[in-house]
Scaffold this active site. Structure first.
Site, PDB file in Angstrom:
ATOM      1  CB  SER A  36      -0.895   0.055   1.242  1.00 20.04           C
ATOM      2  OG  SER A  36      -1.936  -0.883   1.147  1.00 20.04           O
ATOM      3  CD  GLU A  85       0.163  19.016  -9.210  1.00 19.29           C
ATOM      4  OE1 GLU A  85       0.911  19.750  -9.861  1.00 19.29           O
ATOM      5  OE2 GLU A  85       0.582  18.016  -8.572  1.00 19.29           O
ATOM      6  CB  SER A  86      -4.816  15.978  -4.656  1.00 21.30           C
ATOM      7  OG  SER A  86      -5.514  15.429  -3.545  1.00 21.30           O
ATOM      8  CG  HIS A 107      -4.695   0.185  -1.107  1.00 21.39           C
ATOM      9  ND1 HIS A 107      -4.004   0.531   0.024  1.00 21.39           N
ATOM     10  CD2 HIS A 107      -5.482   1.239  -1.398  1.00 21.39           C
ATOM     11  CE1 HIS A 107      -4.373   1.742   0.421  1.00 21.39           C
ATOM     12  NE2 HIS A 107      -5.267   2.194  -0.442  1.00 21.39           N
ATOM     13  CB  CYS A 117      -7.412  20.654  -7.945  1.00 24.98           C
ATOM     14  SG  CYS A 117      -6.107  20.983  -6.746  1.00 24.98           S
TER      15      CYS A 117
END
Length: 132
Positions: free
Chosen positions: A59, A66-67, A72, A87
C-alpha cells in the site's frame, strides 16, 4: 447550472486485474511505478510513503502538489486498486493508463468523479477500456 469551488478536481478510481505478480508484490517496484505515473500525469511530487505487507502486498501514496495518488495491491489475486485525485492541470487518466501498462494489467476499469461542485451532487462516469 452548478457552480464550483476554487479547487474543483477530478478523482479517478482504477481497478487493475490480471497483473504481474512480481510487480504487485514488490514495494520498490510499486513505489517506482507510482512515481512515474504521477510524472506521466504532469504532477509535482512532494512525498511518497509505501508499506510492504507480509506475506505479500503493498500500500502506498504519492503526495503531489495537486493532491495524491494511492494504491493497494493483492498480488495473490493479480489485483490492484488505485486512485488519483487532482486539481489543477494534471491529467489523472494519463497516470492510470501508465499504471495499466506498468502493471501489465489484462483487464482494467476506471471511474472518474468530478469533485468540488458546490451546488450539485458530484458527477461520475465509468470508463471500461476493455469494452471499447
Amino acid at each position: 447550472m452548478a457552480t464550483t469551488v476554487g479547487t474543483k478536481g477530478r478523482h479517478v478510481l482504477a481497478e487493475y486485474w490480471e497483473c504481474d505478480f512480481a510487480a504487485l508484490a514488490s514495494k520498490d517496484v510499486i513505489a517506482d511505478r507510482m512515481a512515474a505515473a504521477a510524472k506521466a500525469a504532469g504532477a509535482t511530487i512532494v512525498a511518497t510513503l509505501f508499506h510492504q505487507f507480509t506475506p505479500t502486498g503493498v500500500s502506498g501514496v504519492v503526495v503531489i502538489e495537486e493532491s495524491h495518488l494511492s494504491i493497494h495491491t493483492w498480488p495473490e489475486e493479480g489485483y490492484a486498486a488505485a486512485d488519483f485525485y487532482t486539481c489543477g492541470d494534471c491529467v489523472p487518466e494519463q497516470a492510470m493508463a501508465f499504471l495499466r501498462d506498468a502493471l501489465s494489467a489484462g483487464r482494467t476499469h476506471f471511474m472518474t468523479v468530478d469533485r468540488g461542485l458546490r451546488d450539485a451532487v458530484p458527477s461520475f462516469k465509468a470508463i471500461f477500456p476493455d469494452d471499447s
